[in-house]
Design a protein around this motif. Sequence first.
Motif, short mmCIF file in Angstrom:
data_model
loop_
_atom_site.label_atom_id
_atom_site.label_comp_id
_atom_site.label_asym_id
_atom_site.label_seq_id
_atom_site.Cartn_x
_atom_site.Cartn_y
_atom_site.Cartn_z
N ALA A 175 25.90 22.19 19.15
CA ALA A 175 26.07 20.95 18.38
C ALA A 175 26.62 21.28 16.98
N ILE A 176 26.08 22.33 16.37
CA ILE A 176 26.53 22.68 15.02
C ILE A 176 27.96 23.24 15.07
N ALA A 177 28.21 24.13 16.05
CA ALA A 177 29.55 24.72 16.17
C ALA A 177 30.60 23.62 16.41
N MET A 178 30.24 22.62 17.21
CA MET A 178 31.20 21.56 17.52
C MET A 178 31.59 20.77 16.27
N ILE A 179 30.60 20.40 15.47
CA ILE A 179 31.00 19.61 14.28
C ILE A 179 31.75 20.50 13.27
N CYS A 180 31.47 21.80 13.32
CA CYS A 180 32.20 22.72 12.42
C CYS A 180 33.65 22.92 12.87
N GLY A 181 33.96 22.50 14.11
CA GLY A 181 35.34 22.60 14.59
C GLY A 181 35.60 23.80 15.47
N ASP A 182 34.54 24.44 15.95
CA ASP A 182 34.71 25.58 16.86
C ASP A 182 34.63 25.12 18.32
N THR A 183 35.29 25.84 19.20
CA THR A 183 35.06 25.67 20.63
C THR A 183 34.21 26.86 21.09
N SER A 184 33.63 26.77 22.29
CA SER A 184 32.71 27.84 22.68
C SER A 184 32.82 28.21 24.15
N VAL A 185 32.46 29.46 24.42
CA VAL A 185 32.23 29.92 25.80
C VAL A 185 30.76 30.28 25.87
N TRP A 186 30.03 29.62 26.76
CA TRP A 186 28.58 29.83 26.89
C TRP A 186 28.30 30.76 28.06
N LYS A 187 27.59 31.87 27.78
CA LYS A 187 27.12 32.77 28.84
C LYS A 187 25.60 32.66 28.86
N PRO A 188 25.07 31.81 29.76
CA PRO A 188 23.62 31.62 29.80
C PRO A 188 22.94 32.77 30.52
N SER A 189 21.63 32.76 30.51
CA SER A 189 20.87 33.76 31.28
C SER A 189 21.17 33.55 32.77
N ASP A 190 21.30 34.65 33.51
CA ASP A 190 21.61 34.49 34.94
C ASP A 190 20.38 34.10 35.75
N THR A 191 19.22 33.94 35.09
CA THR A 191 18.06 33.42 35.83
C THR A 191 17.82 31.93 35.56
N THR A 192 18.65 31.32 34.71
CA THR A 192 18.57 29.87 34.52
C THR A 192 19.96 29.23 34.66
N PRO A 193 20.67 29.56 35.74
CA PRO A 193 22.05 29.07 35.84
C PRO A 193 22.15 27.57 36.14
N LEU A 194 21.14 27.00 36.82
CA LEU A 194 21.23 25.58 37.17
C LEU A 194 21.13 24.71 35.92
N VAL A 195 20.26 25.11 34.99
CA VAL A 195 20.15 24.37 33.73
C VAL A 195 21.50 24.39 33.02
N ALA A 196 22.15 25.56 33.01
CA ALA A 196 23.42 25.68 32.31
C ALA A 196 24.49 24.77 32.94
N VAL A 197 24.51 24.73 34.27
CA VAL A 197 25.49 23.87 34.95
C VAL A 197 25.19 22.40 34.64
N ALA A 198 23.91 22.03 34.70
CA ALA A 198 23.53 20.62 34.47
C ALA A 198 23.87 20.20 33.03
N VAL A 199 23.58 21.06 32.06
CA VAL A 199 23.87 20.72 30.66
C VAL A 199 25.38 20.59 30.48
N THR A 200 26.13 21.52 31.05
CA THR A 200 27.59 21.48 30.88
C THR A 200 28.18 20.23 31.53
N LYS A 201 27.61 19.79 32.64
CA LYS A 201 28.10 18.55 33.28
C LYS A 201 27.88 17.35 32.34
N ILE A 202 26.75 17.35 31.64
CA ILE A 202 26.47 16.24 30.70
C ILE A 202 27.50 16.27 29.56
N VAL A 203 27.73 17.46 29.00
CA VAL A 203 28.70 17.57 27.89
C VAL A 203 30.09 17.21 28.40
#
Length: 511
Positions: A175-203
């Motif tokens: 959220a902070i990086a976005m308003i600052c004008g940065d784009t991001s590549v997120w590498k989540p923990s490989d033991t919580t991949p479903l949360v990462a997919v679900a959050v990214t779908k919302i964004v």
Amino acid sequence: YLIDDPKYSFLKDLGLEKKNVGVFNGKWNANGQVIQSISPANGKVIAEVQGASASDYEACAAAAQDAWHSWADLPAPARGEIVRQIGDALREKLQPLGQLVSLEMGKILPEAVGEVVEYIHVCDLALGLSRSLPGTVFPSERPGHMLIEKWNPLGAIGIITAFNFPVAVFGWNSAIAMICGDTSVWKPSDTTPLVAVAVTKIVESVLKRNDIPGAVAALCVGGKDIGQQLVQDPRMKLVSFTGSTAVGQQVGVEVQKRFGRHLLELGGNNAIVVNEDANVDLLVSAALFACAGTAGQRCTTTRRMFIHKKLYKEVVSRLAKSFAGVVSKIGDPLEANSLIGPLHTAAAVEAYKKTVAEALKQGGKIEFGGKVIEREGYFVEPTIITGLAHDSPLVKTECFAPIVYCIEIPDLDTGIKYNNEVDQGLSSSLFTENMGNVFKWIGPHGSDCGIVNVNIPTNGAEVGGAFGGEKATGGGRECGSDAWKAYMRRSTVTINCSGAIKLAQNIQFGD
Ligand code: NAD
């Protein structure tokens, strides 16, 4: 697969399927290893996520860099509006996303929902910041000159996150990086991949309806190999890394080798100091959640308690009693009456067993707990250990499980000394009713941690303050206060409107 069980219908509400794609660069496409997401409450597979191959990462980094140009050109308040909408989209999915966190990470539902609320709060904070990002004008010593501090976005950044806060830590950064004008590549923990997919779908849903490239928030599910690829990538102007000290140290060195910027949020070994004038009722209720809550898997969990000799016996026995009172409430984190869930993996249970055995070998005494609970999943008893030296290697090491070492102190100064003698410097708390002690604790010779609390536990930070710790915790700060500065570059600009060249320090050259 648990996803087939109607009990877990919230997974489908989040757009998840039995087989999911774990790479998003504007399009969903993955060619790497298939990861099975396991529920720590029962060891069963929830669903699968296909992770990133090296070339998938490459595509993500290129797309994030590309998306940066248009994103950086949007005015900050317009970027804030997008983040506001992300906050609203999260509000709509608050319950199912909380349930997923609980199922995949293992924390109890109220905490899991709280974690999503934390991301929403950061969106609110970022929205305000998007209309108030400062830039200072300083007085110039030269007539007709202006000295300005101008902040610009960094570009594409990498966000590597730990398993224990699979939503909030991404939110703090994103959220902070976005308003600052940065784009991001997120590498989540490989033991919580479903949360990462679900959050990214919302964004993604918010970016799509606003016609903004999806790669503004790219996702690359993967393990150590993808993490390393990201860390070594000079396109990632900042690597924000949250995880263990051992890995964070390697990340810091690698990023430094290419003169990139890093933000490290690493392990803690947090202490509560109980002074002789502490309010013991307050302390015991605070310490129960601080030591045993989240099954000891918060970076801010209390792992050491330094208790004044006048209160030592009373505090240890009352703490043991309150631990005993919650044992019947250890259970399935999705169930309403559970207060403590499981450890995250079978490996974490092994680390817990090893630590308890080693403590006993070194002459430690178990005042409560110490055992693995015989049931499916990765459940252990919250544990109190006494009798170890304040500076024994075990006490100075972070074991990511609900184990607290209680140690007697003769006075506050000794408590402060013991608090500060570990490598880590994340969080600390003092229980006292005396204002003089408070000022000593928060002063130059007090706690050396990034988080210095009084009469509250070591955990439970709010988004308004900058979060992070000193020493082997990495020195990074995220979230509130001026933590946004890590996501931007600063230019000092001198503008001359005088029509003549004048040098600073009034330097004159001869004719
Ligand atoms: P971890 O260090 O094992 O993994 C963290 C992340 O790093 C994961 O995404 C992992 O895949 C990735 N990774 C592993 N090796 C890598 C490498 N060589 N290069 C790049 N990336 C790599 O940590 P964990 O077990 O997921 O999390 C627990 C730890 O995180 C604890 O030490 C805890 O204190 C810490 N933590 C700190 C904070 C904080 O804010 N200070 C917050 C949460 C967790």
